[in-house]
Design a protein around this motif. Structure first.
Motif, mmCIF file in Angstrom:
data_model
loop_
_atom_site.group_PDB
_atom_site.id
_atom_site.type_symbol
_atom_site.label_atom_id
_atom_site.label_comp_id
_atom_site.label_asym_id
_atom_site.label_seq_id
_atom_site.Cartn_x
_atom_site.Cartn_y
_atom_site.Cartn_z
ATOM 1 N N LEU A 177 0.822 -1.203 0.000
ATOM 2 C CA LEU A 177 0.000 0.000 0.000
ATOM 3 C C LEU A 177 0.862 1.262 0.000
ATOM 4 C CD1 LEU A 177 -2.707 1.354 0.020
ATOM 5 C CD2 LEU A 177 -2.841 1.023 2.498
ATOM 6 N N LYS A 178 1.998 1.200 0.681
ATOM 7 C CA LYS A 178 2.914 2.337 0.667
ATOM 8 C C LYS A 178 3.338 2.673 -0.758
ATOM 9 C CE LYS A 178 7.616 3.680 1.907
ATOM 10 N NZ LYS A 178 8.908 3.224 2.473
ATOM 11 N N ARG A 179 3.685 1.655 -1.530
ATOM 12 C CA ARG A 179 4.120 1.881 -2.906
ATOM 13 C C ARG A 179 2.980 2.452 -3.749
ATOM 14 N NH1 ARG A 179 6.653 -3.144 -2.035
ATOM 15 N NH2 ARG A 179 4.969 -4.213 -3.146
ATOM 16 N N PHE A 180 1.796 1.886 -3.586
ATOM 17 C CA PHE A 180 0.661 2.348 -4.379
ATOM 18 C C PHE A 180 0.282 3.789 -4.024
ATOM 19 C CE2 PHE A 180 -3.893 3.003 -4.995
ATOM 20 C CZ PHE A 180 -3.993 2.753 -6.354
ATOM 21 N N TYR A 181 0.189 4.076 -2.746
ATOM 22 C CA TYR A 181 -0.204 5.406 -2.263
ATOM 23 C C TYR A 181 0.773 6.478 -2.732
ATOM 24 C CZ TYR A 181 -1.429 9.042 1.174
ATOM 25 O OH TYR A 181 -1.793 10.220 1.791
ATOM 26 N N SER A 182 2.027 6.129 -2.871
ATOM 27 C CA SER A 182 3.058 7.089 -3.250
ATOM 28 C C SER A 182 2.846 7.676 -4.639
ATOM 29 C CB SER A 182 4.442 6.430 -3.195
ATOM 30 O OG SER A 182 4.753 6.026 -1.884
ATOM 31 N N TYR A 183 2.023 7.018 -5.431
ATOM 32 C CA TYR A 183 1.753 7.533 -6.780
ATOM 33 C C TYR A 183 0.753 8.691 -6.747
ATOM 34 C CZ TYR A 183 -0.382 7.987 -11.359
ATOM 35 O OH TYR A 183 -0.901 8.507 -12.516
ATOM 36 N N GLY A 184 -0.438 8.470 -6.125
ATOM 37 C CA GLY A 184 -1.484 9.489 -6.210
ATOM 38 C C GLY A 184 -2.265 9.771 -4.944
ATOM 39 N N GLY A 185 -1.926 9.081 -3.827
ATOM 40 C CA GLY A 185 -2.578 9.384 -2.559
ATOM 41 C C GLY A 185 -3.889 8.670 -2.311
ATOM 42 N N ALA A 186 -4.191 7.641 -3.098
ATOM 43 C CA ALA A 186 -5.400 6.848 -2.875
ATOM 44 C C ALA A 186 -5.033 5.536 -2.198
ATOM 45 C CB ALA A 186 -6.110 6.577 -4.197
ATOM 46 N N SER A 187 -6.028 4.884 -1.610
ATOM 47 C CA SER A 187 -5.781 3.604 -0.949
ATOM 48 C C SER A 187 -7.085 2.829 -0.821
ATOM 49 C CB SER A 187 -5.154 3.819 0.438
ATOM 50 O OG SER A 187 -5.888 4.783 1.172
ATOM 51 N N LYS A 188 -6.976 1.548 -0.512
ATOM 52 C CA LYS A 188 -8.180 0.731 -0.311
ATOM 53 C C LYS A 188 -7.883 -0.439 0.610
ATOM 54 C CE LYS A 188 -7.857 -2.489 -4.247
ATOM 55 N NZ LYS A 188 -8.105 -3.766 -3.583
ATOM 56 N N TRP A 189 -8.943 -0.895 1.288
ATOM 57 C CA TRP A 189 -8.870 -2.042 2.180
ATOM 58 C C TRP A 189 -10.180 -2.822 2.088
ATOM 59 C CZ3 TRP A 189 -8.117 3.024 3.489
ATOM 60 C CH2 TRP A 189 -6.858 3.427 3.935
ATOM 61 N N VAL A 190 -10.145 -4.086 2.422
ATOM 62 C CA VAL A 190 -11.365 -4.857 2.654
ATOM 63 C C VAL A 190 -11.573 -4.915 4.162
ATOM 64 C CG1 VAL A 190 -12.487 -7.108 2.474
ATOM 65 C CG2 VAL A 190 -11.176 -6.212 0.539
ATOM 66 N N VAL A 191 -12.726 -4.459 4.619
ATOM 67 C CA VAL A 191 -13.006 -4.330 6.047
ATOM 68 C C VAL A 191 -13.971 -5.420 6.489
ATOM 69 C CG1 VAL A 191 -13.922 -2.824 7.856
ATOM 70 C CG2 VAL A 191 -12.639 -1.839 5.932
ATOM 71 N N ASP A 192 -13.505 -6.245 7.421
ATOM 72 C CA ASP A 192 -14.417 -7.175 8.090
ATOM 73 C C ASP A 192 -15.050 -8.183 7.134
ATOM 74 O OD1 ASP A 192 -15.117 -7.687 10.663
ATOM 75 O OD2 ASP A 192 -16.885 -6.417 10.700
ATOM 76 N N ASP A 193 -14.446 -8.355 5.952
ATOM 77 C CA ASP A 193 -15.055 -9.172 4.906
ATOM 78 C C ASP A 193 -16.466 -8.714 4.587
ATOM 79 O OD1 ASP A 193 -12.862 -10.857 4.492
ATOM 80 O OD2 ASP A 193 -13.426 -12.122 6.198
ATOM 81 N N SER A 194 -16.763 -7.423 4.866
ATOM 82 C CA SER A 194 -18.103 -6.871 4.680
ATOM 83 C C SER A 194 -18.174 -5.860 3.549
ATOM 84 C CB SER A 194 -18.591 -6.194 5.968
ATOM 85 O OG SER A 194 -18.729 -7.122 7.022
ATOM 86 N N PHE A 195 -17.130 -5.057 3.365
ATOM 87 C CA PHE A 195 -17.154 -4.029 2.339
ATOM 88 C C PHE A 195 -15.729 -3.624 1.986
ATOM 89 C CE2 PHE A 195 -17.475 -1.919 6.460
ATOM 90 C CZ PHE A 195 -16.508 -0.924 6.393
ATOM 91 N N THR A 196 -15.592 -2.989 0.832
ATOM 92 C CA THR A 196 -14.322 -2.417 0.403
ATOM 93 C C THR A 196 -14.320 -0.936 0.757
ATOM 94 O OG1 THR A 196 -14.168 -3.969 -1.449
ATOM 95 C CG2 THR A 196 -12.768 -2.012 -1.540
ATOM 96 N N LEU A 197 -13.319 -0.507 1.506
ATOM 97 C CA LEU A 197 -13.166 0.894 1.884
ATOM 98 C C LEU A 197 -12.151 1.536 0.948
ATOM 99 C CD1 LEU A 197 -13.678 3.272 3.824
ATOM 100 C CD2 LEU A 197 -11.861 2.342 5.285
ATOM 101 N N ILE A 198 -12.578 2.566 0.233
ATOM 102 C CA ILE A 198 -11.719 3.245 -0.733
ATOM 103 C C ILE A 198 -11.514 4.686 -0.288
ATOM 104 C CG2 ILE A 198 -11.498 4.041 -3.114
ATOM 105 C CD1 ILE A 198 -13.180 1.663 -3.993
ATOM 106 N N SER A 199 -10.258 5.057 -0.112
ATOM 107 C CA SER A 199 -9.906 6.432 0.251
ATOM 108 C C SER A 199 -9.403 7.141 -0.995
ATOM 109 C CB SER A 199 -8.822 6.448 1.331
ATOM 110 O OG SER A 199 -8.361 7.764 1.565
ATOM 111 N N ILE A 200 -10.044 8.263 -1.330
ATOM 112 C CA ILE A 200 -9.634 9.010 -2.518
ATOM 113 C C ILE A 200 -8.977 10.329 -2.117
ATOM 114 C CG2 ILE A 200 -11.364 7.970 -4.019
ATOM 115 C CD1 ILE A 200 -13.027 10.540 -3.727
ATOM 116 N N ASN A 201 -8.108 10.794 -2.987
ATOM 117 C CA ASN A 201 -7.424 12.065 -2.799
ATOM 118 C C ASN A 201 -8.323 13.173 -3.357
ATOM 119 O OD1 ASN A 201 -5.784 14.325 -2.875
ATOM 120 N ND2 ASN A 201 -4.091 13.339 -3.942
ATOM 121 N N THR A 202 -8.993 13.925 -2.483
ATOM 122 C CA THR A 202 -9.908 14.972 -2.934
ATOM 123 C C THR A 202 -9.243 16.326 -3.069
ATOM 124 O OG1 THR A 202 -10.592 15.390 -0.638
ATOM 125 C CG2 THR A 202 -11.909 13.821 -1.923
#
Length: 498
Positions: A177-202
């Protein structure tokens, strides 16, 4: 009682207990924090709110209204949130940006100091919670307000790479995730096997972003990436939560647009898409230091709500607060949001209090809809009730600034704050505010809403009379919508109104 009946009685008790436990087990929880704005120079002449308030800030170790807070308030908030979370078996937290104080460009070494503050706050979050979802940078989280170089065609962004290293250092990010985030500031996780959490650079969409990059239709190709991630999540059977710092649409201080129109339009093309939008269960933003809703007028029926959090920093006249989000583990859909807050009073220790539960506070307690997922449509229902300015308006305005006095309190029919406004002026103020809670692409669209919203409503009516009017006209759609949402009016009472 014979042994057979005793056995049946015990079996009944056990089955009821199992059902309660099963229902509880299907409800997940997560803490939501936003806008810390930590000021390491609080209490000194170098504090963000100015040297003229030093005497006041030195007397108040946790902060004062109108100033960004010291680390002591940040720590106290995290401790309080972690304590509530522990009692509910919640171990995870979302932070939607603005780690750093305002006027960050006046720090001795702006970039280094900003990164140091981000590191300090992230370390505190990581100590308080086993899982931290962050990386969402606010406009004060770089050396210059709203500043970030858009480097779409480069492999890494130099500043985002430094920020990613801070998150990795605190074990918030994996190496990948560190490598991916370093490109544009976005990230994502799967939480609790319930949903995908996506953080966007606004930050890159902000109307105030510098240096201007509007020549690019899709900075960092983030819109394309977001669309792709929603599709991937759908294939896995998981809904999506989107988190960011600056929300699209209109802010409710000066009523101006927060994003460039071209980016709002592209974002709405995604979140209001009939297929993709149906899989977006929730959108979370911060930035405006107020607890608000945002309605998507063209979103599909199944779309989740967009909500904006109040702030921890009291700089814009609010009490510090945090939220507990509850969701259905099976569906990944949000159920309830409970706000906790503390008052800041001179020379006193902090006392954290339960605030309100959304959306339950707007429903009768016996209304089964409070157990249903919160939807975008529910926010439309709330908008319509708020226009009338009755008790629901007063409730909303009370929590707009997390139980701190504010101008919305002046606009109800029975206002919480005394004022000299006429009934018409209060109705127009409500109309302007409610229009701002719908996401519009341009300032002109917002103004059009303000000019025409509620033209056919008679604001001299109370809700019961308006319901009767709808009923007599045969306007059952608006009748049922208003009756369903108005917490003080029962449907049957209105139907029998003669």
């Amino acid at each position: 009682m014979n042994s057979k009946k005793l056995f049946q009685f015990v079996l009944l008790l056990l089955s009821e207990q199992w059902l309660v436990q099963a229902a509880s087990a299907d409800v997940g929880g997560i803490v939501w924090l936003s806008d810390f704005h930590a000021d390491p120079y609080y209490g000194t002449t170098a504090q963000a709110c100015g040297a003229d308030r030093v005497e006041e800030t030195q007397k108040n170790e946790f902060g004062v209204i109108g100033c960004d807070p010291p680390y002591s308030l940040i720590q106290a908030t995290i401790d309080a949130a972690a304590s509530v979370a522990t009692n509910r078996n919640i171990k995870q937290v979302i932070f939607t940006g603005d780690f750093v104080r305002h006027n960050q460009d006046q720090l001795p070494n702006p970039e280094d100091d900003v990164l140091d503050i981000i590191n300090n706050v992230t370390a505190r979050l990581a100590h308080g919670f086993s899982t931290v979802y962050t990386g969402t940078l606010g406009n004060d989280d770089s050396a210059v307000d709203y500043g970030l170089n858009v480097t779409t065609y480069q492999k890494r962004n130099s500043y985002l790479r430094k920020a990613a290293s801070v998150f990795r250092k605190n074990k918030v990010f994996s190496r990948r995730l560190k490598r991916f985030y370093s490109y544009g500031g976005a990230s994502k996780w799967v939480v609790d096997d319930s949903f995908t959490l996506i953080s966007i650079n606004t930050l890159i969409y902000s109307a105030w972003h510098t240096p201007n990059s509007t020549s690019e239709d899709d900075p960092f190709f983030q819109f394309a990436w977001l669309r792709h991630q929603i599709k991937k999540s759908m294939k896995k059977g998981l809904p999506v939560w989107i988190m960011g710092h600056i929300p699209p649409g209109t802010e409710t201080y000066g009523y101006s647009q927060l994003w460039h129109s071209k980016y709002v339009r592209t974002y709405l093309d995604i979140v209001e898409d009939p297929v993709l939008g149906s899989n977006i269960a929730l959108q979370l933003f911060g930035h405006v230091h107020a607890e608000e809703i945002r309605y998507l007028k063209n979103a599909p029926e199944e779309a989740g709500p967009m909500l904006i959090s109040g702030a921890v920093s009291p700089v814009y006249e609010n009490y510090p607060g945090f939220r507990i989000l509850e969701y259905n583990r099976s569906s990944g859909r949000p159920l309830h949001f409970e706000t906790y807050f503390t008052k800041l009073e001179e020379n006193t220790s902090l006392s954290w209090n339960e605030g309100y539960v959304f959306p339950d506070v707007y429903f009768e307690k016996n209304d089964t809809s409070v157990d249903q997922p919160i939807t975008n449509k529910l926010l439309k229902d709330l908008q319509e009730v708020l226009l009338f300015g009755n008790q629901d308006w007063n409730t909303y305005s009370q929590w707009y600034k997390t139980n701190y006095s504010n101008d919305l309190m002046e606009y109800g029919n029975d206002p919480l704050v005394e004022n000299n406004l006429t009934e018409t002026e209060r109705a127009l103020a409500r109309r302007r505010y409610v229009c701002a809670t719908t996401i519009y692409t341009t300032q002109e669209e917002f103004q059009e809403c303000y000019n025409h919203t509620g033209e056919n409503m008679d604001y001299s009516m109370n809700v019961t009379e308006q319901l009767h009017s709808y009923y007599q006209e045969g306007n059952l759609q608006d009748y049922y919508r208003l009756a369903h949402f108005e917490s003080k009016i029962k449907l049957q009472q209105s139907a029998n109104y003669k």
